[in-house]
Design a protein around this motif. Structure first.
Motif, PDB file in Angstrom:
ATOM      1  N   ALA A 117      82.129  74.131  14.148  1.00 50.80           N
ATOM      2  CA  ALA A 117      81.743  75.126  13.155  1.00 50.80           C
ATOM      3  C   ALA A 117      80.259  75.474  13.276  1.00 50.80           C
ATOM      4  CB  ALA A 117      82.047  74.614  11.744  1.00 50.80           C
ATOM      5  N   ALA A 118      79.425  74.464  13.530  1.00 54.43           N
ATOM      6  CA  ALA A 118      77.987  74.704  13.664  1.00 54.43           C
ATOM      7  C   ALA A 118      77.685  75.544  14.899  1.00 54.43           C
ATOM      8  CB  ALA A 118      77.246  73.370  13.744  1.00 54.43           C
ATOM      9  N   ILE A 119      78.402  75.279  15.967  1.00 51.11           N
ATOM     10  CA  ILE A 119      78.230  76.085  17.182  1.00 51.11           C
ATOM     11  C   ILE A 119      78.637  77.524  16.913  1.00 51.11           C
ATOM     12  CG2 ILE A 119      79.079  76.438  19.532  1.00 51.11           C
ATOM     13  CD1 ILE A 119      79.323  73.357  19.742  1.00 51.11           C
ATOM     14  N   ASP A 120      79.769  77.700  16.266  1.00 45.63           N
ATOM     15  CA  ASP A 120      80.244  79.050  15.940  1.00 45.63           C
ATOM     16  C   ASP A 120      79.304  79.771  14.982  1.00 45.63           C
ATOM     17  OD1 ASP A 120      82.448  78.645  17.530  1.00 45.63           O
ATOM     18  OD2 ASP A 120      83.784  78.086  15.868  1.00 45.63           O
ATOM     19  N   ALA A 121      78.605  79.003  14.141  1.00 46.06           N
ATOM     20  CA  ALA A 121      77.707  79.595  13.147  1.00 46.06           C
ATOM     21  C   ALA A 121      76.409  80.103  13.753  1.00 46.06           C
ATOM     22  CB  ALA A 121      77.389  78.583  12.050  1.00 46.06           C
ATOM     23  N   GLY A 122      76.158  79.763  15.008  1.00 48.98           N
ATOM     24  CA  GLY A 122      74.935  80.239  15.653  1.00 48.98           C
ATOM     25  C   GLY A 122      73.758  79.282  15.550  1.00 48.98           C
ATOM     26  N   CYS A 123      74.014  78.024  15.230  1.00 49.95           N
ATOM     27  CA  CYS A 123      72.922  77.053  15.182  1.00 49.95           C
ATOM     28  C   CYS A 123      72.333  76.885  16.580  1.00 49.95           C
ATOM     29  CB  CYS A 123      73.422  75.715  14.656  1.00 49.95           C
ATOM     30  SG  CYS A 123      73.849  75.761  12.898  1.00 49.95           S
ATOM     31  N   ALA A 124      71.040  76.625  16.624  1.00 50.59           N
ATOM     32  CA  ALA A 124      70.347  76.523  17.904  1.00 50.59           C
ATOM     33  C   ALA A 124      70.687  75.235  18.641  1.00 50.59           C
ATOM     34  CB  ALA A 124      68.841  76.608  17.680  1.00 50.59           C
ATOM     35  N   ALA A 125      71.101  74.210  17.898  1.00 49.86           N
ATOM     36  CA  ALA A 125      71.486  72.931  18.495  1.00 49.86           C
ATOM     37  C   ALA A 125      72.298  72.156  17.466  1.00 49.86           C
ATOM     38  CB  ALA A 125      70.261  72.130  18.933  1.00 49.86           C
ATOM     39  N   VAL A 126      72.939  71.102  17.933  1.00 50.40           N
ATOM     40  CA  VAL A 126      73.720  70.241  17.050  1.00 50.40           C
ATOM     41  C   VAL A 126      73.319  68.803  17.314  1.00 50.40           C
ATOM     42  CG1 VAL A 126      76.009  69.433  16.397  1.00 50.40           C
ATOM     43  CG2 VAL A 126      75.666  71.842  17.000  1.00 50.40           C
ATOM     44  N   ARG A 127      73.065  68.060  16.229  1.00 51.18           N
ATOM     45  CA  ARG A 127      72.778  66.632  16.345  1.00 51.18           C
ATOM     46  C   ARG A 127      74.030  65.872  15.932  1.00 51.18           C
ATOM     47  NH1 ARG A 127      71.071  62.188  12.538  1.00 51.18           N
ATOM     48  NH2 ARG A 127      70.947  60.425  13.971  1.00 51.18           N
ATOM     49  N   VAL A 128      74.459  64.947  16.767  1.00 49.20           N
ATOM     50  CA  VAL A 128      75.616  64.122  16.445  1.00 49.20           C
ATOM     51  C   VAL A 128      75.194  62.660  16.480  1.00 49.20           C
ATOM     52  CG1 VAL A 128      77.318  65.771  17.293  1.00 49.20           C
ATOM     53  CG2 VAL A 128      76.372  64.067  18.863  1.00 49.20           C
ATOM     54  N   ASN A 129      75.789  61.873  15.609  1.00 52.08           N
ATOM     55  CA  ASN A 129      75.532  60.440  15.546  1.00 52.08           C
ATOM     56  C   ASN A 129      76.823  59.723  15.912  1.00 52.08           C
ATOM     57  OD1 ASN A 129      75.001  57.777  14.888  1.00 52.08           O
ATOM     58  ND2 ASN A 129      73.900  58.268  13.013  1.00 52.08           N
ATOM     59  N   ILE A 144      68.853  73.178  13.621  1.00 58.76           N
ATOM     60  CA  ILE A 144      69.756  72.177  14.181  1.00 58.76           C
ATOM     61  C   ILE A 144      70.691  71.703  13.075  1.00 58.76           C
ATOM     62  CG2 ILE A 144      69.949  69.871  15.196  1.00 58.76           C
ATOM     63  CD1 ILE A 144      67.206  70.246  16.417  1.00 58.76           C
ATOM     64  N   ALA A 145      71.966  71.713  13.343  1.00 60.32           N
ATOM     65  CA  ALA A 145      72.949  71.207  12.379  1.00 60.32           C
ATOM     66  C   ALA A 145      73.100  69.709  12.586  1.00 60.32           C
ATOM     67  CB  ALA A 145      74.288  71.906  12.571  1.00 60.32           C
ATOM     68  N   ASP A 146      72.990  68.951  11.502  1.00 62.34           N
ATOM     69  CA  ASP A 146      73.074  67.487  11.557  1.00 62.34           C
ATOM     70  C   ASP A 146      74.476  67.067  11.121  1.00 62.34           C
ATOM     71  OD1 ASP A 146      71.389  65.019  11.913  1.00 62.34           O
ATOM     72  OD2 ASP A 146      72.191  64.623   9.921  1.00 62.34           O
ATOM     73  N   ILE A 147      75.265  66.562  12.073  1.00 67.53           N
ATOM     74  CA  ILE A 147      76.685  66.303  11.821  1.00 67.53           C
ATOM     75  C   ILE A 147      76.981  64.807  11.786  1.00 67.53           C
ATOM     76  CG2 ILE A 147      79.039  66.770  12.561  1.00 67.53           C
ATOM     77  CD1 ILE A 147      77.424  69.291  11.873  1.00 67.53           C
ATOM     78  N   HIS A 148      77.665  64.382  10.741  1.00 70.17           N
ATOM     79  CA  HIS A 148      78.132  63.006  10.614  1.00 70.17           C
ATOM     80  C   HIS A 148      79.596  63.031  10.153  1.00 70.17           C
ATOM     81  CE1 HIS A 148      74.079  61.156  10.885  1.00 70.17           C
ATOM     82  NE2 HIS A 148      73.704  62.279  10.312  1.00 70.17           N
ATOM     83  N   PHE A 149      80.358  62.088  10.623  1.00 69.98           N
ATOM     84  CA  PHE A 149      81.712  61.799  10.137  1.00 69.98           C
ATOM     85  C   PHE A 149      82.784  62.803  10.558  1.00 69.98           C
ATOM     86  CE2 PHE A 149      78.741  60.118   6.845  1.00 69.98           C
ATOM     87  CZ  PHE A 149      78.891  58.776   7.172  1.00 69.98           C
ATOM     88  N   GLN A 150      82.477  64.093  10.605  1.00 71.43           N
ATOM     89  CA  GLN A 150      83.516  65.095  10.852  1.00 71.43           C
ATOM     90  C   GLN A 150      83.280  65.851  12.163  1.00 71.43           C
ATOM     91  OE1 GLN A 150      86.225  65.654   9.239  1.00 71.43           O
ATOM     92  NE2 GLN A 150      85.966  64.612   7.282  1.00 71.43           N
ATOM     93  N   PRO A 151      84.007  65.525  13.243  1.00 71.42           N
ATOM     94  CA  PRO A 151      83.832  66.241  14.510  1.00 71.42           C
ATOM     95  C   PRO A 151      84.063  67.740  14.394  1.00 71.42           C
ATOM     96  CG  PRO A 151      85.168  64.274  14.816  1.00 71.42           C
ATOM     97  CD  PRO A 151      84.999  64.455  13.343  1.00 71.42           C
ATOM     98  N   LYS A 152      84.941  68.155  13.462  1.00 70.21           N
ATOM     99  CA  LYS A 152      85.246  69.587  13.358  1.00 70.21           C
ATOM    100  C   LYS A 152      84.028  70.395  12.946  1.00 70.21           C
ATOM    101  CE  LYS A 152      86.995  69.338   8.569  1.00 70.21           C
ATOM    102  NZ  LYS A 152      88.175  69.565   7.704  1.00 70.21           N
TER     103      LYS A 152
END
Length: 362
Positions: free
Chosen positions: A81-93, A69-77
């Motif tokens: 990128a995490a989706i394109d990278a093949g991560c199984a999920a994305v966590r957004v705050n 799971i890619a843990d994303i803060h501050f940068q929506p872009k």
């Protein structure tokens, strides 16, 4: 689903952790993920605060033995990128991603096309300023309102592959928040007491909070947040699930807390037995008891046990006394009998297994 791991809908509770390496250091991150996997981690989260971390994601997602799971803060872009990278999920705050609400439509479209779930992770320490002004502080109600508001934005675009967490460092507030959330939505819930503290304090907080919620059927994945190596988080999380019979038990050491009745150094004996059987692959309950009051009963109920006293130990196997040995031979005798039991179960005693859970019996 998060990658290959089913989440929600009656699936087993999964145990997660988060790497502490620089995500941009691919080798170090993959090494830590391998260690976590060996300890029983089923899903792992990696921090993505910089472009260098983003560039490392494809290799990590591809080579990791468990879903990332890619843990994303501050940068929506970075979400895209995490989706394109093949991560199984994305966590957004949502609380600390500027103009996040304006990007929901695009994120929903990208995640839907790639079949990537989104975890909306609300934290008490980074709650949206609007809600802080409304409630005065990060209350349970504020956390829930934040999470459900963000869910509604995704729902407007037909996206419902969502998991939610509403973490707080106070277990009482955290429990209330998840209870409120469970009443108001059917999304899978990721449990966590955020910033729980050092190992001992964090273990107590997490066990109390998770135990209360999981016993009520609330929660689908867990992460024990400790100021300790992440492998320790997995050990504690696994032990919590095993204690609630939500995960098949591995090796369990039942030992008395000692008292004035004890005729043996229970602390030392329990530590020696635990060390000698660490990594044992068979799901055994081993009782290490120090007196004749509760000792024989507990040892009899265990798969394997010893009731100690007067410089000797009665060895029990499946409820029967098989021999009495000198105190100096208790540990080696328990190990020998454990090996026999494992062999009878068709289990290789030399195979790897989780570290045993230690339970104190009064």
């Amino acid at each position: 689903m998060v990658g290959s791991v089913p989440v929600g809908g009656g699936a087993p509770i999964s145990v997660q952790s988060m790497t502490t390496t620089l995500t941009s250091d691919v080798n170090a991150t993959l090494q830590q993920i391998a260690e976590l996997t060996a300890s029983g981690c089923q899903i792992v989260r990696v921090a993505v605060p910089s472009q260098d971390d983003v560039e490392a994601l494809p290799a990590i997602a591809r080579k990791s033995p468990i879903p990332v799971i890619a843990d994303i803060h501050f940068q929506p872009k970075y979400v895209f990128a995490a989706i394109d990278a093949g991560c199984a999920a994305v966590r957004v705050n949502p609380g600390n991603i500027r103009q996040f609400d304006d990007k929901v439509k695009e994120i929903a479209a990208a995640a839907s096309a790639a079949r990537v779930p989104i975890r909306i992770g609300v934290n008490a320490g980074s709650l949206d300023k609007r809600l802080l002004e409304k409630y005065g502080k990060p209350t349970a109600e504020a956390l829930v309102e934040s999470a459900l508001w963000e869910c509604s934005l995704f729902e407007e675009h037909g996206f419902r592959d969502i998991k939610i967490s509403v973490k707080h460092n106070d277990p009482v507030v955290m429990i209330r928040a998840y209870r409120l959330l469970a009443q108001q939505c059917d999304y899978p819930l990721h449990l966590g007491v955020t910033e729980a503290g050092p190992a001992f304090q964090g273990t107590v907080k997490s066990a109390v909070a998770f135990g209360a919620l999981l016993a009520e059927g609330i929660g689908d994945t867990i992460r024990v947040s400790l100021s300790a190596p992440p492998v320790e988080e997995i050990k504690v999380g696994t032990a919590i699930l095993e204690s609630l019979n939500l995960k098949e038990r591995g090796l369990e050491i039942v030992s008395c807390p000692s008292c004035g009745r004890a005729q043996v150094d229970v602390y030392t004996l329990a530590e020696q037995v635990t060390a000698a059987l660490e990594g044992f692959p068979a799901p055994l309950r081993v009782a290490v008891m120090g007196c004749v009051v509760n000792g024989p009963g507990e040892a009899r109920e265990a798969d394997l046990g010893v009731a100690s006293g007067n410089g000797k130990g009665q060895i029990f196997v499946k409820g029967q006394v098989i021999k009495t040995v000198p105190e100096s031979m208790i540990v080696e005798t328990l190990v020998e009998e454990a090996m026999k039991i494992a062999a009878d179960m068709g289990i290789d005693p030399l195979a790897d297994a989780p570290t045993p859970a230690v339970v104190t019996v009064h």
